[in-house]
Design an enzyme around this catalytic site. Structure first.
Site, PDB file in Angstrom:
ATOM      1  N   SER A 186       0.549   6.963   2.174  1.00 11.80           N
ATOM      2  CA  SER A 186       0.764   5.876   1.210  1.00 11.80           C
ATOM      3  C   SER A 186       1.454   6.260  -0.083  1.00 11.80           C
ATOM      4  CB  SER A 186      -0.561   5.214   0.871  1.00 11.80           C
ATOM      5  OG  SER A 186      -0.891   4.309   1.878  1.00 11.80           O
ATOM      6  N   SER A 192       0.708   2.212   1.258  1.00  7.01           N
ATOM      7  CA  SER A 192       0.075   1.152   0.519  1.00  7.01           C
ATOM      8  C   SER A 192       0.368   1.194  -0.982  1.00  7.01           C
ATOM      9  CB  SER A 192      -1.442   1.219   0.709  1.00  7.01           C
ATOM     10  OG  SER A 192      -1.952   2.440   0.196  1.00  7.01           O
ATOM     11  N   LYS A 207      -1.879   2.939  -9.692  1.00  9.73           N
ATOM     12  CA  LYS A 207      -2.267   2.119  -8.542  1.00  9.73           C
ATOM     13  C   LYS A 207      -3.641   1.511  -8.778  1.00  9.73           C
ATOM     14  CE  LYS A 207      -2.624   2.491  -3.474  1.00  9.73           C
ATOM     15  NZ  LYS A 207      -2.670   3.442  -2.333  1.00  9.73           N
TER      16      LYS A 207
END
Ligand code: GLN
Length: 513
Positions: A184, A160, A85
């Site tokens: 997330s 997210s 990420k």
């Protein structure tokens, strides 16, 4: 069965590398080709570092050859491709946190989790898309582009960490890391039919992880199965002197814990059923009106399956559950407003110089560098922390947070009296109240978007570990089952998840791309 290399799990790939059946270069090429074939539709990656990855793969192959020759054990992830990420700092590789304000930021150092993954031999394929500064539940708040759910390209992958989840679900990597501040990792895993693990607060270092809300942020894994989740946790967990909230506790053998062999014999029982002796709590407050009926049915069927594996179930109450959403949306923005003060147009590369007046530069840089959701949170948080309102909002929220944590403490507590109900070992719930929603459906309604996380906020506020695993489909879209445990009891959470996974085949279903 001949399986495409990109579709392998980490443990399957390792077994083949060990035997010399495949090379890391083959594996890395297969993943890069897969990205070429599908990522124009999925949009999981912000950055792909193909040449760098192939160079690392060649080195890994040389190391594998040496290990095979002298029959020594190779590091856990030698030659295995991974996606990270963009919230996590990677030395020499641009790290944007999905924001324009970090659009030019190339970290001069690795996050601790990256150092550990590098030491374990994993190969960085690229950085994945996300909501800006991890604020969101759909990856629509990325300042770059929207990521699509591989199961239905018109739908969100969750957020997210939506890029990481979509990359794993679409077989564009063998595993990925995400961050979970209020869901997330778990929520996008649930919406894409993969496994997402949020470890206990303090279990994994956040050094080098771009801060959103420091009392909640945690790094977690997105994997194709539970065994891989155990492997990755074993690599990234552990004490870090550079991180003030890191907890100094030994890292157990998470993979060894999966089949219960490392657990006391009296707990394993004699029935041969993998979950005999395990008490699973079913919290009343997580089966609510407003939950999509199909999701409710799939999760209840999964609970019956846990019973058929030998677990006993017991209804529990977590009475302050309703307060998680308002509590989270005070604490997270308050901490974010403080953490994001560092983006001032001086550090990290991005600067809009419309005037030579300092305040003007800062105003212009932040005005353009941050997107709407980030600004909304900074305003909410600054307001909640302001002198006249601190006690009424932030301090009150912290007190309610303690009540939310006590709910879990009570449910998990062992009560001595045999007549009395004893505490449960794990708690089961849906990961999300609905399946993946349509792109654009909630983007103009922040409150609706916040509701996508109703089931994943309380665990973060309480600091406990939780995992989302595939448990079925509604109208062709995946549903996640969430299992929560006591702080630092990831072993048991993983063991229950593994037993369920072994008895079902949801994870083997793949999206048609
Ligand atoms: N969706 C939640 C939020 O917007 C949680 C995000 C996260 O876990 N990073 O804050």
């Amino acid at each position: 069965m001949i399986m495409e290399l990109y579709a392998l799990t980490v443990h399957e790939a390792r077994a083949r590398l060990e035997k010399g059946e495949i090379s890391s270069v083959d594996l890395t090429r297969a993943v890069l080709d897969r990205i070429d074939a599908v990522d124009a539709r999925v949009n999981a990656y912000l950055t792909v570092v193909a040449e760098r990855a192939l160079g690392q793969a060649r080195q890994a192959d040389a190391r594998w050859a040496a290990h095979r020759r002298d029959k020594s054990t190779a590091p856990a992830l030698l030659g295995i491709p991974m996606a990270i990420k963009d919230e996590i700092c990677t030395r020499g590789v641009r790290t944007t946190a999905g924001s324009k304000i970090l659009g030019k930021f190339v970290p001069p150092y690795d996050a601790t989790v990256m150092e550990k993954l590098n030491a374990a031999g994993a190969i960085l394929i690229g950085k994945t898309n996300q909501d800006e500064f991890a604020m969101g539940s759909s990856t629509e708040n990325s300042r770059y582009f929207v990521t699509h759910n591989p199961w239905d390209l018109d739908r969100v992958p969750g957020g997210s960490s939506g890029g990481s989840a979509a990359a794993v679900a679409a077989d564009e990597t063998l595993f990925a890391l995400g961050t979970d501040t209020g869901g997330s990792v778990r929520q996008p895993a649930g919406l894409t039919n993969i496994v997402g693990l949020r470890p206990t607060y303090g279990r994994v270092s956040r050094f080098g992880v771009i801060a959103f809300a420091s009392s909640l942020d945690q790094v977690g894994s997105l994997t194709k199965d539970v065994r891989d989740a155990a492997t990755i946790l074993g690599v990234i967990a552990g004490y870090d002197a550079r991180e003030a909230t890191s907890v100094n506790r030994p890292v157990p053998d998470y993979v060894g814990a999966l089949d219960g062999q490392s657990h006391p014999a009296e707990e394993r029982g004699t029935s041969g059923l993998p979950l005999q002796g395990v008490c699973v709590g079913v919290p009343r407050e997580y089966f609510i009106e407003g939950m999509q009926p199909g999701v409710d049915a799939v999760v209840r069927a999964a609970i019956r399956q846990l019973e058929s594996l030998g677990a006993t179930t017991q209804e529990v109450s977590l009475p302050h559950t309703d307060y998680s959403l308002p509590t989270y949306y005070l604490i997270a923005p308050a901490e974010a407003s403080a953490n994001l003060a560092r983006y001032d147009g001086v550090k990290y590369g991005y600067r809009l110089e419309e005037s030579d007046e300092m305040w003007e530069v800062m105003r212009a840089t932040r005005g353009d560098g941050f997107g709407a959701e980030v600004k909304r949170r900074i305003m909410l948080g600054t307001y909640a922390l302001s002198a006249g309102y601190y006690d009424a909002y932030y301090l009150k929220a912290q007190k309610v947070r303690t009540l939310i944590k006590q709910d879990f403490d009570q449910a998990f507590a062992q009560v001595e009296d045999p007549e009395h109900t004893s505490g449960v070992d794990v708690i089961v719930a849906p990961t999300s109240p609905s399946v993946a929603f349509k792109i654009g459906e909630k983007v103009n309604d922040p409150l609706q978007m916040y509701l996508a996380d109703v089931f994943t906020l309380a665990q973060a506020l309480a600091g406990i570990p939780a995992i989302s695993i595939p448990c079925g489909f509604v109208d062709g879209l995946p549903v996640g089952l969430q299992l929560m445990g006591r702080a630092f009891d990831e072993e048991r959470v993983l063991r229950v998840a593994y037993a369920y996974e072994q008895a079902t085949d949801w994870r083997t279903r793949k999206p048609a791309l």
